[in-house]
Design a protein around this motif. Sequence first.
Motif, PDB file in Angstrom:
ATOM      1  N   SER A  95       0.812  -1.241   0.032  1.00 41.21           N
ATOM      2  CA  SER A  95      -0.060  -0.151   0.188  1.00 41.21           C
ATOM      3  C   SER A  95       0.801   1.341   0.067  1.00 41.21           C
ATOM      4  O   SER A  95       1.858   1.421   0.877  1.00 41.21           O
ATOM      5  CB  SER A  95      -0.784   0.081   1.039  1.00 41.21           C
ATOM      6  N   LEU A  96       0.630   2.161  -0.778  1.00 35.51           N
ATOM      7  CA  LEU A  96       1.240   3.454  -1.231  1.00 35.51           C
ATOM      8  C   LEU A  96       0.403   4.565  -0.998  1.00 35.51           C
ATOM      9  O   LEU A  96       0.926   5.841  -0.797  1.00 35.51           O
ATOM     10  CB  LEU A  96       1.888   3.595  -2.507  1.00 35.51           C
ATOM     11  N   SER A  97      -0.880   4.378  -0.625  1.00 35.37           N
ATOM     12  CA  SER A  97      -1.916   5.759  -0.803  1.00 35.37           C
ATOM     13  C   SER A  97      -1.660   6.457   0.668  1.00 35.37           C
ATOM     14  O   SER A  97      -1.950   5.856   1.553  1.00 35.37           O
ATOM     15  CB  SER A  97      -3.120   5.244  -1.016  1.00 35.37           C
ATOM     16  N   PRO A  98      -1.298   7.841   0.446  1.00 38.85           N
ATOM     17  CA  PRO A  98      -1.446   8.590   1.561  1.00 38.85           C
ATOM     18  C   PRO A  98      -2.827   9.028   1.944  1.00 38.85           C
ATOM     19  O   PRO A  98      -2.924   9.680   3.001  1.00 38.85           O
ATOM     20  CB  PRO A  98      -0.500   9.867   1.222  1.00 38.85           C
ATOM     21  N   HIS A  99      -3.757   8.845   1.196  1.00 41.14           N
ATOM     22  CA  HIS A  99      -5.088   9.435   1.345  1.00 41.14           C
ATOM     23  C   HIS A  99      -6.217   8.079   1.770  1.00 41.14           C
ATOM     24  O   HIS A  99      -7.425   8.065   1.390  1.00 41.14           O
ATOM     25  CB  HIS A  99      -5.593   9.908  -0.053  1.00 41.14           C
ATOM     26  N   LEU A 100      -5.638   7.069   2.257  1.00 37.21           N
ATOM     27  CA  LEU A 100      -6.439   5.859   2.969  1.00 37.21           C
ATOM     28  C   LEU A 100      -7.309   6.610   3.717  1.00 37.21           C
ATOM     29  O   LEU A 100      -7.125   7.239   4.751  1.00 37.21           O
ATOM     30  CB  LEU A 100      -5.458   4.809   3.588  1.00 37.21           C
ATOM     31  N   THR A 101      -8.824   6.490   3.344  1.00 38.83           N
ATOM     32  CA  THR A 101      -9.790   7.106   4.313  1.00 38.83           C
ATOM     33  C   THR A 101     -10.459   5.988   5.024  1.00 38.83           C
ATOM     34  O   THR A 101     -11.360   6.277   6.102  1.00 38.83           O
ATOM     35  CB  THR A 101     -10.717   7.798   3.534  1.00 38.83           C
ATOM     36  N   ARG A 102     -10.446   4.533   4.657  1.00 41.17           N
ATOM     37  CA  ARG A 102     -11.329   3.681   5.415  1.00 41.17           C
ATOM     38  C   ARG A 102     -10.759   2.418   5.521  1.00 41.17           C
ATOM     39  O   ARG A 102     -10.093   2.043   4.394  1.00 41.17           O
ATOM     40  CB  ARG A 102     -12.725   3.687   4.544  1.00 41.17           C
ATOM     41  N   PHE A 103     -10.427   1.703   6.366  1.00 41.38           N
ATOM     42  CA  PHE A 103      -9.768   0.335   6.889  1.00 41.38           C
ATOM     43  C   PHE A 103     -10.899  -0.335   7.707  1.00 41.38           C
ATOM     44  O   PHE A 103     -11.385  -0.032   8.729  1.00 41.38           O
ATOM     45  CB  PHE A 103      -8.739   0.722   7.689  1.00 41.38           C
ATOM     46  N   ARG A 104     -11.049  -1.939   7.189  1.00 43.21           N
ATOM     47  CA  ARG A 104     -12.076  -2.413   7.731  1.00 43.21           C
ATOM     48  C   ARG A 104     -11.236  -3.764   7.855  1.00 43.21           C
ATOM     49  O   ARG A 104     -10.612  -4.482   6.786  1.00 43.21           O
ATOM     50  CB  ARG A 104     -13.422  -2.527   6.838  1.00 43.21           C
ATOM     51  N   ILE A 142      -3.359  -3.656  13.009  1.00 41.82           N
ATOM     52  CA  ILE A 142      -4.424  -2.714  13.498  1.00 41.82           C
ATOM     53  C   ILE A 142      -3.813  -0.991  13.471  1.00 41.82           C
ATOM     54  O   ILE A 142      -4.616  -0.161  13.311  1.00 41.82           O
ATOM     55  CB  ILE A 142      -5.090  -3.007  15.173  1.00 41.82           C
ATOM     56  N   SER A 143      -2.808  -1.088  13.662  1.00 37.21           N
ATOM     57  CA  SER A 143      -1.691   0.246  13.776  1.00 37.21           C
ATOM     58  C   SER A 143      -1.590   0.687  12.503  1.00 37.21           C
ATOM     59  O   SER A 143      -1.458   1.852  12.391  1.00 37.21           O
ATOM     60  CB  SER A 143      -0.751  -0.034  14.597  1.00 37.21           C
ATOM     61  N   PHE A 144      -1.970  -0.290  11.234  1.00 36.51           N
ATOM     62  CA  PHE A 144      -1.615   0.295   9.933  1.00 36.51           C
ATOM     63  C   PHE A 144      -2.253   1.813   9.567  1.00 36.51           C
ATOM     64  O   PHE A 144      -1.626   2.477   9.189  1.00 36.51           O
ATOM     65  CB  PHE A 144      -1.773  -0.840   9.048  1.00 36.51           C
ATOM     66  N   PRO A 145      -3.658   1.468   9.557  1.00 33.88           N
ATOM     67  CA  PRO A 145      -4.350   2.858   9.289  1.00 33.88           C
ATOM     68  C   PRO A 145      -3.865   4.133  10.163  1.00 33.88           C
ATOM     69  O   PRO A 145      -4.131   5.237   9.540  1.00 33.88           O
ATOM     70  CB  PRO A 145      -5.621   2.619   9.452  1.00 33.88           C
ATOM     71  N   LEU A 146      -3.277   4.008  11.387  1.00 28.57           N
ATOM     72  CA  LEU A 146      -2.941   5.175  12.139  1.00 28.57           C
ATOM     73  C   LEU A 146      -1.796   5.926  11.458  1.00 28.57           C
ATOM     74  O   LEU A 146      -1.381   7.098  11.799  1.00 28.57           O
ATOM     75  CB  LEU A 146      -2.678   4.611  13.408  1.00 28.57           C
ATOM     76  N   THR A 147      -1.093   5.185  10.509  1.00 35.79           N
ATOM     77  CA  THR A 147       0.073   5.789   9.811  1.00 35.79           C
ATOM     78  C   THR A 147      -0.328   6.933   8.762  1.00 35.79           C
ATOM     79  O   THR A 147       0.441   7.383   8.279  1.00 35.79           O
ATOM     80  CB  THR A 147       0.937   4.849   9.211  1.00 35.79           C
ATOM     81  N   ARG A 148      -1.785   6.773   8.631  1.00 31.94           N
ATOM     82  CA  ARG A 148      -2.293   7.757   7.275  1.00 31.94           C
ATOM     83  C   ARG A 148      -3.084   8.715   7.916  1.00 31.94           C
ATOM     84  O   ARG A 148      -3.954   8.627   8.653  1.00 31.94           O
ATOM     85  CB  ARG A 148      -3.085   6.608   6.644  1.00 31.94           C
ATOM     86  N   THR A 149      -2.778   9.868   7.703  1.00 29.60           N
ATOM     87  CA  THR A 149      -3.143  11.157   8.123  1.00 29.60           C
ATOM     88  C   THR A 149      -4.805  11.265   7.675  1.00 29.60           C
ATOM     89  O   THR A 149      -5.353  12.104   8.408  1.00 29.60           O
ATOM     90  CB  THR A 149      -2.425  12.212   7.779  1.00 29.60           C
ATOM     91  N   CYS A 173      -6.819   9.244  17.617  1.00 32.38           N
ATOM     92  CA  CYS A 173      -6.530   9.637  16.238  1.00 32.38           C
ATOM     93  C   CYS A 173      -7.558  10.525  15.950  1.00 32.38           C
ATOM     94  O   CYS A 173      -8.643  10.483  15.642  1.00 32.38           O
ATOM     95  CB  CYS A 173      -6.742   8.342  15.234  1.00 32.38           C
ATOM     96  N   GLN A 174      -7.052  11.993  15.765  1.00 28.27           N
ATOM     97  CA  GLN A 174      -7.961  13.199  15.731  1.00 28.27           C
ATOM     98  C   GLN A 174      -8.757  13.229  14.356  1.00 28.27           C
ATOM     99  O   GLN A 174      -9.577  14.047  14.141  1.00 28.27           O
ATOM    100  CB  GLN A 174      -6.954  14.304  15.844  1.00 28.27           C
ATOM    101  N   ALA A 175      -8.207  12.504  13.369  1.00 25.15           N
ATOM    102  CA  ALA A 175      -9.091  12.559  12.023  1.00 25.15           C
ATOM    103  C   ALA A 175     -10.228  11.681  12.040  1.00 25.15           C
ATOM    104  O   ALA A 175     -11.131  11.817  11.055  1.00 25.15           O
ATOM    105  CB  ALA A 175      -8.118  12.089  10.909  1.00 25.15           C
ATOM    106  N   LEU A 176     -10.272  10.623  13.004  1.00 31.62           N
ATOM    107  CA  LEU A 176     -11.369   9.867  12.784  1.00 31.62           C
ATOM    108  C   LEU A 176     -12.711  10.227  13.046  1.00 31.62           C
ATOM    109  O   LEU A 176     -12.948  11.001  13.876  1.00 31.62           O
ATOM    110  CB  LEU A 176     -11.192   8.671  13.860  1.00 31.62           C
ATOM    111  N   GLU A 177     -13.756   9.736  11.995  1.00 29.41           N
ATOM    112  CA  GLU A 177     -14.861  10.386  12.292  1.00 29.41           C
ATOM    113  C   GLU A 177     -16.103   8.956  12.703  1.00 29.41           C
ATOM    114  O   GLU A 177     -16.903   9.053  13.183  1.00 29.41           O
ATOM    115  CB  GLU A 177     -15.610  10.697  10.788  1.00 29.41           C
TER     116      GLU A 177
END
Length: 487
Positions: A95-104, A142-149, A173-177
């Motif tokens: 995975s290279l995307s810096p714009h990962l928005t959803r992780f399931r 679990i920690s992987f998505p936390l590396t994406r802002t 994680c302040q960006a989480l909705e």
Amino acid sequence: MDSWLRPHVLHPSVSPHVDRISSLPDELLCGILSRLSTKDAAVTTVLSKKMCRLLPWLTTLDFHDSPISHCLNSPYQLHRFQTFKLFVDSVLKASLSPHLTRFRLRFGGDLLTRYNDGCNSIKHCEQDCFPYMDPCHLNAWISFPLTRTWIKEIDLCIHIRNYCQLPPQLFTCQALEVLKLDVSLDLSPVSNLPTFLLPNLKVFHLCATDFNLGDFVSRIASSCPLLEELDVCGWWVVADYITISSPSLRSLHIFINNDDFCASKLVLIDTPNLQYFTYAAYLASSYSITPMNALVDAAIDIANAIQDPESSFPVMLSLVRTTHNVQRLSFECLSMETLGLGNLKDQLPVFHNLRHLDLACGCDPKWNKVLLQLLHRAPILETLVFPEGLVIGPTAHSEEREVADLERQYFSTTQEIPSCCGTSLKRIEIETYWGTERELGLVRFLLRSASVLEELVISECRVNQLSLERQLTQLPRASWACSIRVR
């Protein structure tokens, strides 16, 4: 090739030399792939070389170990779990995307499905019922998505048989909705956090076991100024005092069970803008709930047996009164039984907006004590549903006959007909019909009273269908436009 990633065969009419997909913009192709599960996206990339190149740039990662089942009651394709782990590792590494928005990430099954299927190992899983995961390996996932802002949504359903902690960084994680957790992991590191940093969180779901509720729910509600949906479910260590205060909350669902059959001393709920409310727990000693004037849908399910009728009834009544503005209301079995402990006359609130009422009878409530009083307090009720039928079964005990006699006398005497029966009640649904005297007596009363009734539906008939239809159609009806349907 493993069936986990086996590609679909192209239709014979498609020329192998024409690659129209590659002419589409990268943004469009990446958006299409991101809307698929990651397994399906990986399979789809065989359609085009360009898609293969875009796989590392997905903005959504969705991993699910289905159709694997680890449960001892129905094990299935357990050997494929190793392939699942290798697949997740390879995708995360690429995975290279810096714009990962959803992780399931979902594996090992979910808690409520196991509970509803009768699994006996909900809290203390038997050997091999859940998969094994190395704690460091799982923590890396679990920690992987936390590396994406840009991450906005994290959805974890993880049940493993060995001990592992949930990384507390999820709650900073302040960006989480959206944060959804259905886990068998140790949550103590989270509860020990001095503060939660979730300023943008709008949806929070938690399903877990053996967790000390304490002030956790209170802290979530108070530390998330934008929180709109709060759903907590599981086997909890119940706190003496539960406080939920949030002006932004629109949906609140509470399901609390425990092995000690104990309840909270005080439940305080201050959610003035709440629209959807479910409360399934042991009846607390007292409630302090601010008016919920925007309430649309409410369900009350009291789980504990009645120990002290004199104290249980007024507490239950205070809980029901908070739902007076609701449009759709549901009472489960013990809630009905608790309401029947006292004299409801003139004590219920008037449900001015109530249009749909569900009354469950899993505990065989005494309808002469509850039903008519509820109908009297719902002047615009349109639909009345008995989702479990009118009785729990075709019992012939003496107590059943006594109750049937009491109800027959009650409903056959001159009673003031509820106003909804003459102006608004148009549909009555009965899920199961056993053919008892109590059922017939209650149906006779409803048909005789509901002058604008349009439909009476019985979904599951446990007696001869033609005989029942004949019997019901011969009963006196206030509304001759009413159709009677027995499925």
